[in-house]
Design a protein around this motif. Structure first.
Motif, mmCIF file in Angstrom:
data_model
loop_
_atom_site.group_PDB
_atom_site.id
_atom_site.type_symbol
_atom_site.label_atom_id
_atom_site.label_comp_id
_atom_site.label_asym_id
_atom_site.label_seq_id
_atom_site.Cartn_x
_atom_site.Cartn_y
_atom_site.Cartn_z
ATOM 1 N N GLY A 107 25.282 54.604 39.216
ATOM 2 C CA GLY A 107 26.043 55.726 38.685
ATOM 3 C C GLY A 107 26.691 55.341 37.370
ATOM 4 N N LEU A 108 28.026 55.409 37.321
ATOM 5 C CA LEU A 108 28.771 55.077 36.108
ATOM 6 C C LEU A 108 29.498 53.747 36.235
ATOM 7 C CD1 LEU A 108 30.234 58.601 35.232
ATOM 8 C CD2 LEU A 108 28.055 57.585 34.523
ATOM 9 N N ASP A 109 29.032 52.905 37.155
ATOM 10 C CA ASP A 109 29.641 51.597 37.377
ATOM 11 C C ASP A 109 28.618 50.481 37.208
ATOM 12 O OD1 ASP A 109 32.144 52.672 38.081
ATOM 13 O OD2 ASP A 109 31.536 52.885 40.179
ATOM 14 N N ALA A 110 29.111 49.296 36.901
ATOM 15 C CA ALA A 110 28.311 48.081 36.995
ATOM 16 C C ALA A 110 28.564 47.486 38.368
ATOM 17 C CB ALA A 110 28.700 47.094 35.900
ATOM 18 N N LEU A 111 27.509 47.318 39.144
ATOM 19 C CA LEU A 111 27.603 46.782 40.499
ATOM 20 C C LEU A 111 27.104 45.341 40.476
ATOM 21 C CD1 LEU A 111 28.034 47.156 43.576
ATOM 22 C CD2 LEU A 111 25.676 47.998 43.685
ATOM 23 N N GLU A 127 33.535 39.688 43.110
ATOM 24 C CA GLU A 127 32.755 39.342 44.281
ATOM 25 C C GLU A 127 31.445 40.107 44.270
ATOM 26 O OE1 GLU A 127 35.219 40.340 47.550
ATOM 27 O OE2 GLU A 127 36.478 38.560 47.381
ATOM 28 N N VAL A 128 30.458 39.580 44.971
ATOM 29 C CA VAL A 128 29.216 40.321 45.146
ATOM 30 C C VAL A 128 29.549 41.630 45.859
ATOM 31 C CG1 VAL A 128 27.004 40.367 46.354
ATOM 32 C CG2 VAL A 128 27.742 38.297 45.174
ATOM 33 N N GLY A 129 29.047 42.735 45.332
ATOM 34 C CA GLY A 129 29.348 44.049 45.899
ATOM 35 C C GLY A 129 30.487 44.756 45.195
ATOM 36 N N SER A 130 31.199 44.064 44.308
ATOM 37 C CA SER A 130 32.279 44.728 43.575
ATOM 38 C C SER A 130 31.698 45.477 42.385
ATOM 39 C CB SER A 130 33.329 43.713 43.107
ATOM 40 O OG SER A 130 32.772 42.805 42.185
ATOM 41 N N ARG A 131 32.458 46.434 41.883
ATOM 42 C CA ARG A 131 31.989 47.260 40.776
ATOM 43 C C ARG A 131 33.103 47.474 39.767
ATOM 44 N NH1 ARG A 131 29.327 52.116 42.477
ATOM 45 N NH2 ARG A 131 28.602 51.016 44.317
ATOM 46 N N TYR A 132 32.702 47.649 38.505
ATOM 47 C CA TYR A 132 33.646 47.886 37.422
ATOM 48 C C TYR A 132 33.096 48.994 36.525
ATOM 49 C CZ TYR A 132 36.308 43.663 38.477
ATOM 50 O OH TYR A 132 37.097 42.727 39.092
ATOM 51 N N PRO A 133 33.967 49.712 35.826
ATOM 52 C CA PRO A 133 33.488 50.692 34.843
ATOM 53 C C PRO A 133 32.598 50.018 33.806
ATOM 54 C CG PRO A 133 35.860 50.929 35.217
ATOM 55 C CD PRO A 133 35.448 49.665 35.897
ATOM 56 N N LEU A 134 31.616 50.738 33.329
ATOM 57 C CA LEU A 134 30.618 50.145 32.445
ATOM 58 C C LEU A 134 31.205 49.624 31.134
ATOM 59 C CD1 LEU A 134 27.771 52.774 32.971
ATOM 60 C CD2 LEU A 134 27.769 50.398 33.787
ATOM 61 N N HIS A 135 32.245 50.264 30.609
ATOM 62 C CA HIS A 135 32.718 49.916 29.275
ATOM 63 C C HIS A 135 33.529 48.634 29.209
ATOM 64 C CE1 HIS A 135 36.341 51.819 30.871
ATOM 65 N NE2 HIS A 135 37.026 51.321 29.855
ATOM 66 N N VAL A 136 33.899 48.041 30.359
ATOM 67 C CA VAL A 136 34.818 46.900 30.323
ATOM 68 C C VAL A 136 34.131 45.565 30.569
ATOM 69 C CG1 VAL A 136 36.773 48.318 31.025
ATOM 70 C CG2 VAL A 136 35.476 47.082 32.773
ATOM 71 N N THR A 137 32.844 45.558 30.894
ATOM 72 C CA THR A 137 32.149 44.302 31.162
ATOM 73 C C THR A 137 30.959 44.163 30.227
ATOM 74 O OG1 THR A 137 30.635 45.223 32.798
ATOM 75 C CG2 THR A 137 32.788 44.491 33.599
ATOM 76 N N ALA A 138 30.573 42.934 29.949
ATOM 77 C CA ALA A 138 29.404 42.714 29.098
ATOM 78 C C ALA A 138 28.144 43.238 29.765
ATOM 79 C CB ALA A 138 29.260 41.224 28.786
ATOM 80 N N LEU A 141 28.194 47.045 29.539
ATOM 81 C CA LEU A 141 27.853 47.554 28.209
ATOM 82 C C LEU A 141 26.340 47.501 27.971
ATOM 83 C CD1 LEU A 141 30.748 45.968 26.139
ATOM 84 C CD2 LEU A 141 30.344 48.421 26.477
ATOM 85 N N VAL A 142 25.699 46.422 28.426
ATOM 86 C CA VAL A 142 24.241 46.331 28.312
ATOM 87 C C VAL A 142 23.576 47.463 29.083
ATOM 88 C CG1 VAL A 142 22.226 44.985 29.040
ATOM 89 C CG2 VAL A 142 24.116 43.859 27.852
ATOM 90 N N LEU A 143 24.038 47.689 30.305
ATOM 91 C CA LEU A 143 23.437 48.721 31.149
ATOM 92 C C LEU A 143 23.690 50.116 30.588
ATOM 93 C CD1 LEU A 143 24.433 47.142 34.567
ATOM 94 C CD2 LEU A 143 22.120 47.248 33.613
ATOM 95 N N LEU A 144 24.883 50.336 30.038
ATOM 96 C CA LEU A 144 25.192 51.635 29.440
ATOM 97 C C LEU A 144 24.373 51.852 28.163
ATOM 98 C CD1 LEU A 144 26.885 54.216 29.460
ATOM 99 C CD2 LEU A 144 28.684 52.973 28.228
ATOM 100 N N VAL A 151 23.256 60.089 30.713
ATOM 101 C CA VAL A 151 24.217 59.208 31.389
ATOM 102 C C VAL A 151 25.265 58.722 30.400
ATOM 103 C CG1 VAL A 151 24.499 57.002 32.585
ATOM 104 C CG2 VAL A 151 22.564 58.490 33.151
ATOM 105 N N GLN A 152 24.821 58.339 29.213
ATOM 106 C CA GLN A 152 25.759 57.882 28.198
ATOM 107 C C GLN A 152 26.760 58.977 27.834
ATOM 108 O OE1 GLN A 152 23.871 56.099 24.809
ATOM 109 N NE2 GLN A 152 22.412 54.934 26.044
ATOM 110 N N GLU A 153 26.272 60.179 27.627
ATOM 111 C CA GLU A 153 27.171 61.280 27.256
ATOM 112 C C GLU A 153 28.170 61.579 28.367
ATOM 113 O OE1 GLU A 153 27.502 62.524 24.280
ATOM 114 O OE2 GLU A 153 25.962 61.098 23.669
ATOM 115 N N LYS A 154 27.696 61.566 29.597
ATOM 116 C CA LYS A 154 28.603 61.807 30.725
ATOM 117 C C LYS A 154 29.686 60.737 30.775
ATOM 118 C CE LYS A 154 28.668 62.496 35.741
ATOM 119 N NZ LYS A 154 27.842 62.583 36.983
ATOM 120 N N TYR A 155 29.285 59.490 30.553
ATOM 121 C CA TYR A 155 30.263 58.402 30.600
ATOM 122 C C TYR A 155 31.266 58.515 29.452
ATOM 123 C CZ TYR A 155 32.230 53.870 31.573
ATOM 124 O OH TYR A 155 33.115 52.878 31.916
#
Length: 271
Positions: A107-111, A127-138, A141-144, A151-155
């Motif tokens: 979705g809109l997270d990095a898992l 931890e494995v299984g944790s998720r963060y918003p796409l814009h705050v992790t390297a 950002l690659v995935l976004l 997807v980019q526009e929605k985010y």
């Protein structure tokens, strides 16, 4: 069948299973509170899930069952890429002596689906299984940067959470950054989540060239050398990408999978 609040049985099962993202073990009252499902209903669903092997019970507590893990182990976007990536992640860990992460977009997270850390590393996340918003992790950002335009526009249209004073929340800046990531094939997250850490990530592609995951290395700010790290991460990500385009013999897959138990003994800093 739907309840008075319009939720079906499947919706409630998912809500109950998601409570185990918070803790490894929970009792019925805790599951009810976290899922906001009435305790009597929660008891019935927990009993059914335990009977099916999706959850297991020890005393008053429940935890994720082996059958749920077995089903999840067939997910190609998590375990599949993780099996392929682990040998290269171990090599990258050895070369950099820094935490290594593997993530996919959900979705809109990095898992985060795997991480390896040096012995004695002190930071407990992600931890494995944790998720963060796409814009705050390297990795995010690659995935976004390689997600579909919709997807980019929605985010970019949604409000963003700020984790540190350095967290970038200007959509115009992020748009420029995403274009740069597509051009140079790596991303840098500078103190976006952890004020003491910098991470560098590169994309992993499938046989058709689509970005399916991202690989990253994290270093303390005091030891930052992003561009040399970028080369190491890109080399490993490219190797995983080439390997993912080639059918892997079943014995090799089993051998890689057996290493994951050891990899989960460690934790990691930022992303």
């Amino acid at each position: 069948m739907r309840s008075d609040d319009g939720k079906g049985v499947v919706d409630r099962v998912v809500e109950i299973l998601e409570t185990f993202n918070h803790e490894d073990r929970l009792n019925a009252s805790q599951v009810s509170r976290l899922s906001q499902i009435p305790l009597s209903t929660c008891h019935r669903i927990l009993t059914a899930l335990t009977g099916a092997g999706l959850l297991e019970r020890h005393g008053r507590d429940y935890h994720v069952g082996l059958r749920l893990w077995e089903i999840a182990s067939h997910a190609p976007r998590s375990v599949g890429i993780q099996r392929l990536a682990l040998p290269f992640m171990h090599d990258l860990l050895e070369v950099t002596d820094s935490p290594v992460h593997l993530a996919v977009r959900d979705g809109l997270d990095a898992l985060f689906i795997e991480r390896l850390t040096p012995s004695g590393h002190q930071y407990p996340r992600p931890e494995v299984g944790s998720r963060y918003p796409l814009h705050v992790t390297a990795v995010g950002l690659v995935l976004l940067a390689h997600a579909e335009p919709a997807v980019q526009e929605k985010y970019l249209d949604q409000p963003w959470r700020r984790f540190t004073p350095h967290t970038e929340t200007d959509p115009r800046t992020i748009r420029r950054l995403l274009a740069d990531i597509r051009t140079h094939r790596f991303a840098i997250a500078d103190r976006q989540v952890n004020p003491d850490a910098v991470s560098v990530a590169a994309p992993i592609t499938d046989s058709e060239g689509a970005v399916v995951a991202a690989l990253s290395v994290n270093v303390p700010v005091a030891q930052r050398h992003e561009h040399s790290l970028a080369q190491a991460v890109q080399t490993s990500a490219s190797s995983i990408s080439r390997f993912s385009a080639t059918p892997t013999p079943a014995p090799a897959r089993r051998r890689f999978w057996s290493t994951t138990a050891n990899s989960r003994d460690t934790e990691d800093s930022s992303h």
